[in-house]
Write a protein that holds these residues in place. Structure first.
Motif, PDB file in Angstrom:
ATOM      1  N   LYS A 246      14.467  -6.645  -8.899  1.00  9.99           N
ATOM      2  CA  LYS A 246      15.241  -7.523  -8.020  1.00  9.99           C
ATOM      3  C   LYS A 246      14.307  -8.108  -6.983  1.00  9.99           C
ATOM      4  CE  LYS A 246      17.748  -4.035  -6.966  1.00  9.99           C
ATOM      5  NZ  LYS A 246      18.887  -3.259  -6.623  1.00  9.99           N
ATOM      6  N   SER A 247      14.743  -9.186  -6.347  1.00 12.17           N
ATOM      7  CA  SER A 247      13.950  -9.812  -5.303  1.00 12.17           C
ATOM      8  C   SER A 247      14.867 -10.483  -4.295  1.00 12.17           C
ATOM      9  CB  SER A 247      12.988 -10.846  -5.908  1.00 12.17           C
ATOM     10  OG  SER A 247      12.124 -11.362  -4.907  1.00 12.17           O
ATOM     11  N   TRP A 248      14.332 -10.721  -3.104  1.00  9.90           N
ATOM     12  CA  TRP A 248      15.057 -11.433  -2.046  1.00  9.90           C
ATOM     13  C   TRP A 248      14.042 -12.037  -1.091  1.00  9.90           C
ATOM     14  CZ3 TRP A 248      14.497  -6.279  -2.458  1.00  9.90           C
ATOM     15  CH2 TRP A 248      13.901  -5.604  -1.398  1.00  9.90           C
ATOM     16  N   ASP A 249      14.495 -12.980  -0.291  1.00 11.17           N
ATOM     17  CA  ASP A 249      13.671 -13.614   0.727  1.00 11.17           C
ATOM     18  C   ASP A 249      13.707 -12.740   1.970  1.00 11.17           C
ATOM     19  OD1 ASP A 249      12.447 -15.159   2.657  1.00 11.17           O
ATOM     20  OD2 ASP A 249      13.759 -16.887   2.407  1.00 11.17           O
TER      21      ASP A 249
ATOM     22  N   GLY B 151      10.697  -1.942  -9.673  1.00  4.94           N
ATOM     23  CA  GLY B 151      11.343  -1.844  -8.375  1.00  4.94           C
ATOM     24  C   GLY B 151      11.532  -3.192  -7.727  1.00  4.94           C
ATOM     25  N   PRO B 152      11.991  -3.173  -6.485  1.00  3.22           N
ATOM     26  CA  PRO B 152      12.249  -4.412  -5.753  1.00  3.22           C
ATOM     27  C   PRO B 152      10.964  -5.071  -5.238  1.00  3.22           C
ATOM     28  CG  PRO B 152      13.501  -2.560  -4.847  1.00  3.22           C
ATOM     29  CD  PRO B 152      12.500  -1.998  -5.786  1.00  3.22           C
TER      30      PRO B 152
ATOM     31  N   PRO C  17       0.833  -1.214   0.000  1.00  6.78           N
ATOM     32  CA  PRO C  17       0.000   0.000   0.000  1.00  6.78           C
ATOM     33  C   PRO C  17       0.867   1.263   0.000  1.00  6.78           C
ATOM     34  CG  PRO C  17      -0.768  -1.572   1.650  1.00  6.78           C
ATOM     35  CD  PRO C  17       0.551  -2.081   1.129  1.00  6.78           C
ATOM     36  N   GLY C  18       0.425   2.246  -0.752  1.00  4.29           N
ATOM     37  CA  GLY C  18       1.171   3.492  -0.853  1.00  4.29           C
ATOM     38  C   GLY C  18       2.215   3.469  -1.959  1.00  4.29           C
ATOM     39  N   GLU C  19       2.549   2.284  -2.453  1.00  5.48           N
ATOM     40  CA  GLU C  19       3.551   2.145  -3.521  1.00  5.48           C
ATOM     41  C   GLU C  19       2.901   1.820  -4.856  1.00  5.48           C
ATOM     42  OE1 GLU C  19       6.646   2.972  -2.972  1.00  5.48           O
ATOM     43  OE2 GLU C  19       6.237   3.222  -0.830  1.00  5.48           O
TER      44      GLU C  19
ATOM     45  N   LYS D 216      12.806   1.193  -1.305  1.00  7.58           N
ATOM     46  CA  LYS D 216      12.044   1.336  -2.541  1.00  7.58           C
ATOM     47  C   LYS D 216      11.199   0.101  -2.874  1.00  7.58           C
ATOM     48  CE  LYS D 216      15.075   4.722  -4.652  1.00  7.58           C
ATOM     49  NZ  LYS D 216      15.852   5.088  -5.830  1.00  7.58           N
ATOM     50  N   ALA D 217      11.026  -0.804  -1.902  1.00  7.13           N
ATOM     51  CA  ALA D 217      10.232  -2.018  -2.134  1.00  7.13           C
ATOM     52  C   ALA D 217       8.814  -1.636  -2.546  1.00  7.13           C
ATOM     53  CB  ALA D 217      10.212  -2.874  -0.879  1.00  7.13           C
TER      54      ALA D 217
END
Length: 165
Positions: A16-19, A76-77, A3-5, A100-101
């Motif tokens: 990009k991504s990560w756990d 973004g991420p 929310p908000g993004e 920046k997620a």
């Protein structure tokens, strides 16, 4: 989507991504240790080239119930975890991991990780998802078919552009 993004119907392009759950629990709390993997730059560029076609692409998916707005492409991420997130307090942890997620899901990092460590020839890979619900909000299936169709249409066009057919 966070929310908000992002808003319902926006297309997420996970650069990009990560756990987000990667780390260690100690007596002092959770110590984060995210390992980011990036999508293929070539496919990110192809997705960016399609931004101006958002309305046309949306029209190909119009038979499905949709939010009624022209989708914005959000680059973004994206964080990935092993469970659906409804706890809005986790959003501050997400922001701490990357300011920046824009989204959280359950699959993207696994795909990026597998592709990153694949043997030659290395695959091209990119996670595209349409926002069908917001993290922390009630989960619904109202826009899932539309989201799947929109994501698939953008992916198909990006691949066709990249491979020149």
């Amino acid at each position: 989507g966070l929310p908000g993004e992002v808003e319902m119907g926006d297309l997420i392009v996970a650069e990009k991504s990560w756990d987000w759950q990667s780390g260690k629990w100690t007596d002092a709390g959770f110590e984060q240790a995210p390992d980011q993997k990036e999508g293929s730059n070539e496919l990110v560029a192809q997705a960016k080239s399609l931004e101006g076609s958002a309305l046309e692409i949306m029209r190909t998916c119009i038979e499905h119930k949709n939010p009624g707005s022209i989708p914005k492409f959000k680059f973004g991420p994206m964080l990935t975890g092993s469970a659906v997130v409804t706890d809005e307090q986790l959003h501050s942890m997400f922001a701490a991991q990357h300011r920046k997620a824009i989204a959280v899901d359950m699959e993207c990092y696994g795909v990026y990780y597998a592709a990153y460590y694949a043997e030659e020839p290395k695959p091209l890979f990119l996670c595209l998802k349409t926002v069908a619900d917001l993290s922390g909000a009630a989960k619904g299936k109202e826009f899932q078919k539309y989201g799947s169709a929109l994501s698939a249409e953008v992916a198909a066009r990006a691949l066709l552009n990249h491979f020149g057919t």
